[in-house]
Design a protein around this motif. Structure first.
Motif, PDB file in Angstrom:
ATOM      1  N   PHE A  25       0.828  -1.207   0.000  1.00 31.25           N
ATOM      2  CA  PHE A  25       0.000   0.000   0.000  1.00 31.25           C
ATOM      3  C   PHE A  25       0.862   1.258   0.000  1.00 31.25           C
ATOM      4  O   PHE A  25       1.924   1.303   0.623  1.00 31.25           O
ATOM      5  N   ASP A  26       0.370   2.275  -0.688  1.00 33.95           N
ATOM      6  CA  ASP A  26       0.968   3.603  -0.651  1.00 33.95           C
ATOM      7  C   ASP A  26      -0.032   4.554  -0.006  1.00 33.95           C
ATOM      8  O   ASP A  26      -1.256   4.406  -0.192  1.00 33.95           O
ATOM      9  N   TYR A  27       0.479   5.509   0.757  1.00 40.23           N
ATOM     10  CA  TYR A  27      -0.385   6.529   1.353  1.00 40.23           C
ATOM     11  C   TYR A  27       0.375   7.849   1.368  1.00 40.23           C
ATOM     12  O   TYR A  27       1.600   7.884   1.205  1.00 40.23           O
ATOM     13  N   GLU A  28      -0.343   8.934   1.559  1.00 40.67           N
ATOM     14  CA  GLU A  28       0.275  10.257   1.579  1.00 40.67           C
ATOM     15  C   GLU A  28       0.978  10.467   2.915  1.00 40.67           C
ATOM     16  O   GLU A  28       0.329  10.524   3.968  1.00 40.67           O
ATOM     17  N   THR A  47       4.558   4.093   9.984  1.00 37.48           N
ATOM     18  CA  THR A  47       4.422   2.712  10.432  1.00 37.48           C
ATOM     19  C   THR A  47       5.747   2.262  11.039  1.00 37.48           C
ATOM     20  O   THR A  47       6.779   2.896  10.843  1.00 37.48           O
ATOM     21  N   VAL A  48       5.692   1.160  11.775  1.00 42.71           N
ATOM     22  CA  VAL A  48       6.874   0.601  12.423  1.00 42.71           C
ATOM     23  C   VAL A  48       6.984  -0.864  12.025  1.00 42.71           C
ATOM     24  O   VAL A  48       5.979  -1.590  12.072  1.00 42.71           O
ATOM     25  N   GLY A  59       5.289   6.566   3.745  1.00 46.53           N
ATOM     26  CA  GLY A  59       4.354   6.572   2.625  1.00 46.53           C
ATOM     27  C   GLY A  59       4.130   5.220   1.994  1.00 46.53           C
ATOM     28  O   GLY A  59       3.456   5.131   0.968  1.00 46.53           O
ATOM     29  N   HIS A  60       4.673   4.178   2.604  1.00 50.96           N
ATOM     30  CA  HIS A  60       4.523   2.842   2.009  1.00 50.96           C
ATOM     31  C   HIS A  60       4.622   1.782   3.100  1.00 50.96           C
ATOM     32  O   HIS A  60       5.398   1.911   4.036  1.00 50.96           O
ATOM     33  N   PHE A  61       3.807   0.722   2.986  1.00 51.15           N
ATOM     34  CA  PHE A  61       3.923  -0.417   3.893  1.00 51.15           C
ATOM     35  C   PHE A  61       3.315  -1.641   3.220  1.00 51.15           C
ATOM     36  O   PHE A  61       2.602  -1.550   2.213  1.00 51.15           O
TER      37      PHE A  61
END
Length: 200
Positions: free
Chosen positions: A123-126, A135-136, A156-158
């Motif tokens: 997933f990508d997010y702003e 995120t960790v 911006g990505h996980f």
């Protein structure tokens, strides 16, 4: 408060706009157990039940403009499958992690990888530095109301991995590249970052 352990999937059967509000009618097999003014997570978004038709096993929730802007509810239409979870019971087991039902923002699926027995979703997010939305690795994140462990973690990505059971009983089996999902970052991480910021 919720745990991120999805009980069932509900299906949208009607969408009605009233001013800037949207009324969603959904059906789920435990609708006859619900109560007016009860809170329930819908794809991780806490919504209040305002009407129930126990015979039809249907209920109605209302989303205001801010909710529509901040979540994926704008993509809901008749037939949409939605992950639902009733509020956590104090006398029950805590199987997921603390989920507030307050969606932080949306993310977009960029890739789904079949791992021969499991699936990995990317997933990508702003990324917004002022909001500390990070995120960790091996930390918790909620995606469409599902409590998951972060695999890859970047600004911006996980990515997350899904076992067959989760793939089957949640709407993850509908997620593909381009699908917009709701995400809620780990509440403990958000508080720790705020506290650290205050001491600097």
């Amino acid at each position: 408060m919720f745990t991120g352990i999805v009980e069932k999937t509900a299906h949208v059967v009607a969408v009605e706009q009233e001013g800037s509000n949207y009324h969603f009618t959904l059906t789920v097999d435990f609708a006859d157990e619900l109560a007016i003014d009860q809170s329930m997570a819908h794809d991780g978004c806490c919504l209040t039940i305002v009407k129930i038709d126990k015979e039809k096993k249907q209920y109605v929730v209302t989303a205001m403009d801010e909710t529509m802007q901040k979540t994926n509810l704008a993509t809901w239409q008749v037939g949409t499958e939605v992950n639902v979870e009733r509020a956590m019971r104090l006398d029950g087991r805590f199987d997921g992690h603390i989920v507030q039902g307050h969606v932080d923002q949306t993310a977009t699926c960029t890739r789904v990888e079949d791992c021969d027995g499991s699936w990995r979703y990317y997933f990508d997010y702003e990324y917004r530095p002022d909001e500390k939305n990070i995120t960790v690795p091996k930390g918790s994140i909620t995606v469409n109301g599902v409590s998951l462990t972060v695999v890859d973690s970047e600004k911006g990505h996980f990515s997350v991995s899904i076992i067959p059971y989760t793939h089957e009983i949640t709407n993850f089996h509908n997620i593909k590249a381009g699908t917009v999902v709701n995400i809620e970052f780990d509440v403990f991480g958000k508080y720790v970052l705020r506290l650290m910021e205050a001491y600097r």
